[in-house]
Scaffold this motif. Sequence first.
Motif, PDB file in Angstrom:
ATOM      1  N   LEU A  11     -13.862   1.355   8.430  1.00 15.97           N
ATOM      2  CA  LEU A  11     -13.872   1.464   6.971  1.00 15.97           C
ATOM      3  C   LEU A  11     -13.129   0.306   6.315  1.00 15.97           C
ATOM      4  N   GLY A  12     -12.479  -0.521   7.153  1.00 21.78           N
ATOM      5  CA  GLY A  12     -11.821  -1.718   6.617  1.00 21.78           C
ATOM      6  C   GLY A  12     -10.596  -1.433   5.785  1.00 21.78           C
ATOM      7  N   LYS A  13      -9.924  -0.320   6.069  1.00 17.73           N
ATOM      8  CA  LYS A  13      -8.771   0.058   5.239  1.00 17.73           C
ATOM      9  C   LYS A  13      -7.511   0.220   6.067  1.00 17.73           C
ATOM     10  N   VAL A  14      -6.382   0.053   5.385  1.00 18.12           N
ATOM     11  CA  VAL A  14      -5.090   0.395   5.965  1.00 18.12           C
ATOM     12  C   VAL A  14      -4.541   1.583   5.183  1.00 18.12           C
ATOM     13  N   PRO A  15      -3.716   2.416   5.846  1.00 17.31           N
ATOM     14  CA  PRO A  15      -3.149   2.280   7.184  1.00 17.31           C
ATOM     15  C   PRO A  15      -4.132   2.646   8.289  1.00 17.31           C
ATOM     16  N   CYS A  16      -3.854   2.030   9.472  1.00 15.94           N
ATOM     17  CA  CYS A  16      -4.588   2.398  10.678  1.00 15.94           C
ATOM     18  C   CYS A  16      -3.572   2.417  11.817  1.00 15.94           C
ATOM     19  N   ASP A  55      -3.885  -8.329   5.758  1.00 20.05           N
ATOM     20  CA  ASP A  55      -4.388  -8.434   4.390  1.00 20.05           C
ATOM     21  C   ASP A  55      -5.868  -8.075   4.410  1.00 20.05           C
ATOM     22  N   VAL A  56      -6.158  -6.841   4.029  1.00 16.54           N
ATOM     23  CA  VAL A  56      -7.553  -6.367   4.130  1.00 16.54           C
ATOM     24  C   VAL A  56      -8.478  -7.057   3.130  1.00 16.54           C
ATOM     25  N   TRP A  57      -7.896  -7.753   2.152  1.00 11.53           N
ATOM     26  CA  TRP A  57      -8.724  -8.429   1.143  1.00 11.53           C
ATOM     27  C   TRP A  57      -9.024  -9.875   1.531  1.00 11.53           C
ATOM     28  N   SER A  58      -8.385 -10.348   2.624  1.00 12.99           N
ATOM     29  CA  SER A  58      -8.638 -11.722   3.047  1.00 12.99           C
ATOM     30  C   SER A  58      -9.995 -11.806   3.754  1.00 12.99           C
ATOM     31  N   ALA A  92      -1.026  13.883  -4.782  1.00 10.83           N
ATOM     32  CA  ALA A  92      -0.374  12.559  -4.838  1.00 10.83           C
ATOM     33  C   ALA A  92      -1.355  11.459  -4.452  1.00 10.83           C
ATOM     34  N   ASP A  93      -2.118  11.674  -3.387  1.00 16.74           N
ATOM     35  CA  ASP A  93      -3.106  10.674  -2.957  1.00 16.74           C
ATOM     36  C   ASP A  93      -4.206  10.525  -4.013  1.00 16.74           C
ATOM     37  N   GLY A  94      -4.556  11.631  -4.665  1.00 19.49           N
ATOM     38  CA  GLY A  94      -5.606  11.592  -5.705  1.00 19.49           C
ATOM     39  C   GLY A  94      -5.166  10.760  -6.905  1.00 19.49           C
ATOM     40  N   SER A 112       0.806  -1.217   0.000  1.00 15.32           N
ATOM     41  CA  SER A 112       0.000   0.000   0.000  1.00 15.32           C
ATOM     42  C   SER A 112       0.844   1.275   0.000  1.00 15.32           C
ATOM     43  N   PRO A 113       0.590   2.174  -0.949  1.00 14.67           N
ATOM     44  CA  PRO A 113       1.334   3.430  -0.991  1.00 14.67           C
ATOM     45  C   PRO A 113       0.963   4.384   0.148  1.00 14.67           C
ATOM     46  N   TYR A 114      -0.264   4.264   0.661  1.00 11.13           N
ATOM     47  CA  TYR A 114      -0.672   5.127   1.779  1.00 11.13           C
ATOM     48  C   TYR A 114       0.048   4.681   3.056  1.00 11.13           C
ATOM     49  N   GLY A 144      -5.609   5.498  -9.614  1.00 10.52           N
ATOM     50  CA  GLY A 144      -4.890   4.293 -10.042  1.00 10.52           C
ATOM     51  C   GLY A 144      -5.448   3.040  -9.373  1.00 10.52           C
ATOM     52  N   ILE A 145      -5.801   3.177  -8.103  1.00 10.99           N
ATOM     53  CA  ILE A 145      -6.332   2.022  -7.371  1.00 10.99           C
ATOM     54  C   ILE A 145      -7.724   1.642  -7.901  1.00 10.99           C
ATOM     55  N   LEU A 146      -8.523   2.646  -8.269  1.00  9.25           N
ATOM     56  CA  LEU A 146      -9.836   2.332  -8.861  1.00  9.25           C
ATOM     57  C   LEU A 146      -9.662   1.531 -10.151  1.00  9.25           C
ATOM     58  N   PHE A 150      -7.207   6.928  11.645  1.00  7.48           N
ATOM     59  CA  PHE A 150      -7.089   6.767  10.203  1.00  7.48           C
ATOM     60  C   PHE A 150      -7.589   8.074   9.605  1.00  7.48           C
ATOM     61  N   ASP A 151      -7.404   8.469   8.340  1.00  7.94           N
ATOM     62  CA  ASP A 151      -6.656   7.712   7.371  1.00  7.94           C
ATOM     63  C   ASP A 151      -5.218   8.225   7.327  1.00  7.94           C
ATOM     64  N   SER A 152      -4.495   7.938   6.232  1.00  6.15           N
ATOM     65  CA  SER A 152      -3.071   8.269   6.205  1.00  6.15           C
ATOM     66  C   SER A 152      -2.811   9.766   6.411  1.00  6.15           C
ATOM     67  N   ARG A 153      -3.689  10.608   5.877  1.00  3.23           N
ATOM     68  CA  ARG A 153      -3.443  12.060   6.016  1.00  3.23           C
ATOM     69  C   ARG A 153      -3.565  12.504   7.465  1.00  3.23           C
ATOM     70  N   VAL A 154      -4.528  11.912   8.175  1.00  2.00           N
ATOM     71  CA  VAL A 154      -4.707  12.245   9.595  1.00  2.00           C
ATOM     72  C   VAL A 154      -3.511  11.708  10.388  1.00  2.00           C
TER      73      VAL A 154
HETATM   74  C1  GSF Z   1      -6.915   5.259   1.523  1.00  2.00           C
HETATM   75  C2  GSF Z   1      -6.528   3.922   2.145  1.00  2.00           C
HETATM   76  C3  GSF Z   1      -6.796   2.756   1.209  1.00  2.00           C
HETATM   77  O1  GSF Z   1      -7.521   2.865   0.207  1.00  2.00           O
HETATM   78  C4  GSF Z   1      -5.764   6.696   3.231  1.00  2.00           C
HETATM   79  O2  GSF Z   1      -5.412   6.039   4.221  1.00  2.00           O
HETATM   80  O3  GSF Z   1      -5.127   7.677   2.842  1.00  2.00           O
HETATM   81  N1  GSF Z   1      -7.596   7.539   1.907  1.00  2.00           N
HETATM   82  C5  GSF Z   1      -7.090   6.352   2.548  1.00  2.00           C
HETATM   83  N2  GSF Z   1      -6.205   1.599   1.552  1.00  2.00           N
HETATM   84  C6  GSF Z   1      -6.427   0.407   0.770  1.00  2.00           C
HETATM   85  C7  GSF Z   1      -5.122  -0.373   0.640  1.00  2.00           C
HETATM   86  S1  GSF Z   1      -4.250   0.234  -0.678  1.00  2.00           S
HETATM   87  O4  GSF Z   1      -4.872   0.021  -1.877  1.00  2.00           O
HETATM   88  O5  GSF Z   1      -3.350   1.118  -0.364  1.00  2.00           O
HETATM   89  C8  GSF Z   1      -7.400  -0.485   1.516  1.00  2.00           C
HETATM   90  O6  GSF Z   1      -7.187  -0.764   2.684  1.00  2.00           O
HETATM   91  N3  GSF Z   1      -8.448  -0.950   0.815  1.00  2.00           N
HETATM   92  C9  GSF Z   1      -9.414  -1.858   1.352  1.00  2.00           C
HETATM   93  C10 GSF Z   1     -10.806  -1.540   0.909  1.00  2.00           C
HETATM   94  O7  GSF Z   1     -11.718  -2.250   1.334  1.00  2.00           O
HETATM   95  O8  GSF Z   1     -11.000  -0.551   0.161  1.00  2.00           O
END
Ligand code: GSF
Length: 203
Positions: A46-51, A32-35, A97-99, A9-11, A104-106, A61-65
């Motif tokens: 929100l089920g995302k990393v980083p946390c 592994d958030v996809w597992s 950069a995050d945008g 993850s780049p974030y 890209g992730i979409l 969360f999120d990375s900016r905070v």
């Molecule tokens: C984005 C985190 C994110 O999308 C941030 O922390 O800055 N705006 C947030 N993380 C992805 C992993 S990655 O693609 O870097 C993530 O955890 N996705 C899981 C999901 O369910 O979307």
Amino acid sequence: MKLIGSLASPYVRKVRIVMAEKRLDYEFVLEDVWSPDTVIGLSNPLGKVPCLVMEDGGAMFDSRVIVEYLDTMSPVGKLIPSAGRERASIKCWEALADGVLDAGILVRLERTLRPADRQSDVWIARQLQKVQQGLKAMSSGLGDHAFCAGKQFTLADVAVGSALGWIAFRFPEIDWRDDHPNLARLFDKLSERQSFRDTVPVA
Ligand code: GSF
């Protein structure tokens, strides 16, 4: 404190680079958030990393905070100016950069999670255009300067470096090095820093 994240993850990389530049101690917990077995929801609804999980168990969360908080934790290697236009400029670089990464992730999710016959070429093209326009804006903002904003290394460089590293990792077909040699020069210089060397993305 604990940082929950992944090696790709780049974030998460942005946060790890900030931790290293500011010489902050933390435990890195891989998730592994996809597992189907992921427990990320216990820390981040929100089920995302980083946390970031703090000593008292509170999660952030999120990375900016997270990076904004980390920058206040130590005067070492200040990465975000405290006020005014300079601060907003760094935050705008980070949003850019995050945008680029968000777009890209979409594209990556569309291509990897959806069956081929249900993928939208129009949607993919729209997101790829954001990536290209974002790279162009980074390049014109950087110009001939040594760093993205001002005369020193800041969060803007961390965010841009993490974004470029991820684009190179996941989209090798995007030729940003030839299109924007000044971004290549910046990225090569940033990549010499120990904080960048220790966080190169891994699948
Ligand atoms: C984005 C985190 C994110 O999308 C941030 O922390 O800055 N705006 C947030 N993380 C992805 C992993 S990655 O693609 O870097 C993530 O955890 N996705 C899981 C999901 O369910 O979307």
